[in-house]
Design a protein around this motif. Structure first.
Motif, PDB file in Angstrom:
ATOM      1  N   UNK A  73     -71.315  23.314  -3.085  1.00 28.58           N
ATOM      2  CA  UNK A  73     -72.162  22.367  -2.362  1.00 28.58           C
ATOM      3  C   UNK A  73     -72.683  21.277  -3.295  1.00 28.58           C
ATOM      4  N   UNK A  74     -73.128  21.667  -4.488  1.00 29.49           N
ATOM      5  CA  UNK A  74     -73.676  20.682  -5.434  1.00 29.49           C
ATOM      6  C   UNK A  74     -72.594  19.737  -5.931  1.00 29.49           C
ATOM      7  N   UNK A  75     -71.451  20.302  -6.324  1.00 28.29           N
ATOM      8  CA  UNK A  75     -70.367  19.461  -6.827  1.00 28.29           C
ATOM      9  C   UNK A  75     -69.820  18.557  -5.724  1.00 28.29           C
ATOM     10  N   UNK A  76     -69.707  19.087  -4.493  1.00 25.20           N
ATOM     11  CA  UNK A  76     -69.220  18.274  -3.386  1.00 25.20           C
ATOM     12  C   UNK A  76     -70.150  17.113  -3.078  1.00 25.20           C
ATOM     13  N   UNK A  77     -71.462  17.362  -3.113  1.00 26.57           N
ATOM     14  CA  UNK A  77     -72.423  16.286  -2.876  1.00 26.57           C
ATOM     15  C   UNK A  77     -72.357  15.231  -3.974  1.00 26.57           C
ATOM     16  N   UNK A  78     -72.210  15.669  -5.221  1.00 27.21           N
ATOM     17  CA  UNK A  78     -72.077  14.734  -6.345  1.00 27.21           C
ATOM     18  C   UNK A  78     -70.819  13.883  -6.208  1.00 27.21           C
ATOM     19  N   UNK A  79     -69.709  14.525  -5.817  1.00 29.52           N
ATOM     20  CA  UNK A  79     -68.456  13.794  -5.660  1.00 29.52           C
ATOM     21  C   UNK A  79     -68.541  12.759  -4.547  1.00 29.52           C
ATOM     22  N   UNK A  80     -69.134  13.121  -3.408  1.00 27.78           N
ATOM     23  CA  UNK A  80     -69.262  12.168  -2.302  1.00 27.78           C
ATOM     24  C   UNK A  80     -70.110  10.966  -2.683  1.00 27.78           C
ATOM     25  N   UNK A  81     -71.183  11.203  -3.431  1.00 25.26           N
ATOM     26  CA  UNK A  81     -72.050  10.089  -3.831  1.00 25.26           C
ATOM     27  C   UNK A  81     -71.329   9.161  -4.797  1.00 25.26           C
ATOM     28  N   UNK A  82     -70.608   9.723  -5.752  1.00 22.59           N
ATOM     29  CA  UNK A  82     -69.858   8.891  -6.714  1.00 22.59           C
ATOM     30  C   UNK A  82     -68.802   8.061  -5.984  1.00 22.59           C
ATOM     31  N   UNK A  83     -68.101   8.684  -5.029  1.00 19.62           N
ATOM     32  CA  UNK A  83     -67.085   7.947  -4.280  1.00 19.62           C
ATOM     33  C   UNK A  83     -67.714   6.817  -3.451  1.00 19.62           C
ATOM     34  N   UNK A  84     -68.860   7.086  -2.815  1.00 12.76           N
ATOM     35  CA  UNK A  84     -69.517   6.043  -2.021  1.00 12.76           C
ATOM     36  C   UNK A  84     -69.911   4.862  -2.907  1.00 12.76           C
ATOM     37  N   UNK A  85     -70.514   5.155  -4.054  1.00 14.81           N
ATOM     38  CA  UNK A  85     -70.928   4.075  -4.953  1.00 14.81           C
ATOM     39  C   UNK A  85     -69.725   3.298  -5.462  1.00 14.81           C
ATOM     40  N   UNK A  86     -68.636   4.014  -5.795  1.00 19.43           N
ATOM     41  CA  UNK A  86     -67.456   3.345  -6.343  1.00 19.43           C
ATOM     42  C   UNK A  86     -66.804   2.436  -5.303  1.00 19.43           C
ATOM     43  N   UNK A  87     -66.612   2.950  -4.104  1.00 19.01           N
ATOM     44  CA  UNK A  87     -65.986   2.121  -3.084  1.00 19.01           C
ATOM     45  C   UNK A  87     -66.921   1.013  -2.618  1.00 19.01           C
ATOM     46  N   UNK A  88     -68.230   1.249  -2.637  1.00 15.86           N
ATOM     47  CA  UNK A  88     -69.160   0.177  -2.352  1.00 15.86           C
ATOM     48  C   UNK A  88     -69.057  -0.946  -3.375  1.00 15.86           C
TER      49      UNK A  88
END
Length: 367
Positions: A73-88
């Protein structure tokens, strides 16, 4: 003297029509200059959104395959946030490159992106350290909540200040100017400030903890959460009640959980004709074998008061801490079983009544 009246000019329709024409000409010039670039930008945003969705699913699949179950859960949340920031970031840079006026913001946006990544990863580390330290000190949920909320507030303020600085915005003079305004706002928001101070007081004083059953002047329930503004209870009917912290801090609060087992007292009236001992002999075995009633301390049937038309008995017994949630139901079942036991013993459950005796009027004596 008479003349023709221009109705359109009188009503302002000519001016409105001229304004609409000027606006339409501006829109046409903007479409001619940036229409193609706007369509390309929309297409890029659609492509980036599709790529983000595919990358997010692929990343979550890798997390489920490579990471332990307790950390997914922690790693998945971290990955989603990094992807959102990167694609943003990619969307902002790509769209900015299509419009000359926005290209100058590319470097500040990239620096802000790196700062947000650093702040998010840093918050994950700080949260982990807070949890580890709270486990080491064996803090309860309310103090954990206080530490987490205060740390998060400081972290967010630091992030806002650092990100604003990348765009040349200095918040210190703004905050200094808002200090004077804050005094006026403070007077207008006295209730909010009182709730904040009361929330901190409750978290530090700890008259109750998360999960305790409490009773205030108007409410009774289990503490579901304690924020800096409200105390939230889950009642026995499954409803959630939010009480302002200042009302809780200034009221008498009974904690039904912290003392462990709970003693219940049930009044029950019986008629004088039946006798106290017969009633005790019928009720005491019932309490000793009733489900949920503790054998130690032993239950008791006591005389609480001698009233005009009945003897008020008191059924006194203890229940375990786990039964606190449902003690009203236990009380009602004991009362129902007591009525049946008295009926079986031939005793009457008396109710308050008044006996009026009329004596004949005294005879009048002749002089």
């Amino acid at each position: 003297m008479t003349g023709d009246v221009n109705t359109s000019q009188l009503l302002g329709l000519d001016a409105l029509w001229a304004a609409l024409l000027d606006t339409w000409r501006e829109v046409e010039r903007a479409l001619a200059a940036y229409g193609a670039n706007a369509l390309i930008a929309l297409g890029l945003i659609f492509v980036y959104a599709l790529v983000f969705r595919l990358a997010s699913r692929a990343g979550q699949a890798l997390v489920r395959r490579l990471v332990r179950a307790d950390a997914q859960a922690t790693v998945g949340r971290l990955l989603r946030t990094v992807l959102r920031l990167t694609f943003g970031l990619l969307v902002v840079l790509s769209v900015g490159a299509l419009f000359p006026g926005l290209s100058d913001w590319s470097r500040p946006v990239f620096r802000a992106y790196l700062l947000l990544l650093l702040l998010f990863v840093g918050w994950s580390l700080v949260s982990h350290l807070l949890r580890a330290e709270a486990d080491r000190l064996d803090l309860d949920a309310s103090l954990r909540l206080l530490a987490r909320n205060l740390t998060r507030a400081v972290w967010v303020l630091l992030g806002v200040y650092l990100v604003s600085a990348q765009f040349g915005i200095d918040l210190l003079p703004i905050l200094g100017g808002l200090g004077v305004v804050g005094l006026a706002v403070g007077f207008a928001a006295q209730d909010i400030l009182a709730n904040l101070i009361s929330g901190v007081t409750l978290l530090l004083d700890r008259p109750f903890r998360i999960g305790d059953w409490i009773r205030t002047e108007n409410h009774e329930g289990q503490v579901a959460s304690l924020t800096l503004r409200t105390t939230r209870l889950r009642t026995r009917d499954g409803e959630y009640v939010s009480i302002p912290n200042k009302d809780v801090a200034g009221a008498v609060v009974e904690n039904l959980t912290v003392g462990g087992r709970l003693r219940l007292n049930i009044p029950l009236g019986v008629a004088y004709e039946g006798g106290v001992e017969r009633a005790r002999a019928a009720l005491l075995p019932l309490l000793q074998t009733f489900p949920g009633v503790l054998a130690d301390p032993p239950p008791a049937v006591l005389v609480q008061e001698l009233e005009e038309s009945r003897v008020r008995l008191l059924l006194r017994f203890w229940i375990d801490a786990e039964e606190v949630e449902s003690y009203p139901v236990t009380r009602m079942r004991v009362l129902e079983a007591a009525r049946a036991a008295l009926d079986a013993a031939g005793l009457e459950v008396a109710y308050p009544r008044m006996r009026v005796q009329l004596d004949p009027a005294p005879e009048a004596h002749a002089d």
